[in-house]
Structures are given as C-alpha cells and as structure tokens.
Scaffold this motif. Sequence first.
Motif, PDB file in Angstrom:
ATOM      1  N   ARG A   1       6.186 -40.835   7.313  1.00 29.24           N
ATOM      2  CA  ARG A   1       6.027 -41.913   8.289  1.00 29.24           C
ATOM      3  C   ARG A   1       4.746 -42.702   8.050  1.00 29.24           C
ATOM      4  N   GLY A   2       4.828 -43.991   8.198  1.00 25.51           N
ATOM      5  CA  GLY A   2       3.670 -44.853   8.040  1.00 25.51           C
ATOM      6  C   GLY A   2       3.450 -45.371   6.628  1.00 25.51           C
ATOM      7  N   GLN A   3       4.091 -44.722   5.663  1.00 25.37           N
ATOM      8  CA  GLN A   3       3.934 -45.173   4.285  1.00 25.37           C
ATOM      9  C   GLN A   3       4.740 -46.437   4.028  1.00 25.37           C
ATOM     10  N   GLN A   4       4.544 -46.967   2.834  1.00 28.91           N
ATOM     11  CA  GLN A   4       5.251 -48.160   2.400  1.00 28.91           C
ATOM     12  C   GLN A   4       6.108 -47.796   1.191  1.00 28.91           C
TER      13      GLN A   4
ATOM     14  N   ARG B   1       8.940 -55.722   9.135  1.00 26.12           N
ATOM     15  CA  ARG B   1       8.503 -54.643   8.233  1.00 26.12           C
ATOM     16  C   ARG B   1       9.342 -54.644   6.948  1.00 26.12           C
TER      17      ARG B   1
ATOM     18  N   ALA C   1       5.168 -49.472   6.946  1.00 28.33           N
ATOM     19  CA  ALA C   1       5.048 -48.652   8.164  1.00 28.33           C
ATOM     20  C   ALA C   1       6.340 -47.906   8.449  1.00 28.33           C
TER      21      ALA C   1
END
Lengths: 113, 108
Positions: free
Chosen positions: A15-18, A63, A80
């Motif tokens: 979670r939160g990564q790209q 996103r 994200a």
Amino acid sequence: DAGVTQSPTHLIKTRGQQVTLRCSPKSGHDTVSWYQQALGQGPQFIFQYYEEEERQRGNFPDRFSGHQFPNYSSELNVNALLLGDSALYLCASSLVGAKNIQYFGAGTRLSVL
Amino acid sequence: SQQGEEDPQALSIQEGENATMNCSYKTSINNLQWYRQNSGRGLVHLILIRSNEREKHSGRLRVTLDTSKKSSSLLITASRAADTASYFCAVTGNQFYFGTGTSLTVIP
C-alpha cells in the motif's frame, strides 16, 4: 506478427507504493486502451490513448495516469496504491476507425499487500 | 460501473449441447461485441454486430441483437470442452463497456 504484449506478468506491491505497467500494441495498431478487471468481474475501462494523448477516460481517480509513446507503446501508472487496486490489468490495442475491435494482451496481475 | 449484464452468471452443459447466454445493456450503442476469456487471461474477440443488424453468424456462433429491448444473445452450437471460458458482451457507445460475464463450463 506479434500480438499485444504486456509486462510484467505478475507484480506484488505494498500500500502507498507506485507501479508502472507496460504495453506494446499489436503491429499496425495506433490506439491503446487500459482496463482493470477485479476477480470475477468484467473489465472496467480506465482510459484510452491515441496520438500520444488521453482521448477517453473511465470513472477512475487521478491516481491512475498513463502515457503513450511515439511508437504507440503505452504505460499505465498507479500512485498511492490501495488494497482495492489488486486486479488484472489488461491492455488492448486497436486501429482507429476499425469498428473498435480490441486485441488484448495477457494482462498484468497486480497484488497490493 | 458495468453498462452490460450477462445472464446467466454461470452455465454448465454437456459436450455437444448448445449454450445460450444473454446480455442486457443500458446505453445507446454503435455496435455490440462478444469476447471470450480463458482463466483470467486476455480477452479474445469473437464476433461484432452493428446496431442496425439483427442477427449474425460466424462458424458455430450466432448472435442476435434487439436494440428496442437493449439486449443481445450469443448461441454456441455443438459445444466442445475447449469452449469452456468466460464470455463477455461489450458495447461501444461513447466508451467501451463490458458486461459482467457468463462462465461457461462444457463437460466432456
């Protein structure tokens, strides 16, 4: 004649990564579309690129972004990451004006932990 | 959101039988297409029917379209085990919308 190719085939992120997914269209095709397919569901249209511009967009947040290169290949970027972004991401290419028949790649399976 | 819905969601038949699946949609369309997907892989285009056509055939496939009822059906005749897959209708209007799919199992 190479069909639509996608890379990578599988991807695990937190979670939160790209993430960046890549697609090479079928030879001679100039339009690339991206779809998200959750397990047990039909593909949902994310966006379509033609002449290096986003031409149409489905109901996805900012996103999700993309790019098309001069050689017609394309990238899908998701920032994200959320758990709900876990899905099969499909790229499809077509030739503008050719009745919108889409040729699909095998997809990238993204798992968000 | 899905603009099309297939019915039934799942169908199991014996090899040699015919399989019929239906699609209903909400928007106005330019054409309607049917695709097949094997085991979460990419989709393969099967057949396209234009909005001014009522019926179309391709090999063992027969597609009908009723724009007044916003519905279409796909008939696969003399089914084979290799027909086991998920089948999706897709409508082309302002965007490209897929239905929810019918999972077909053909038992040898």
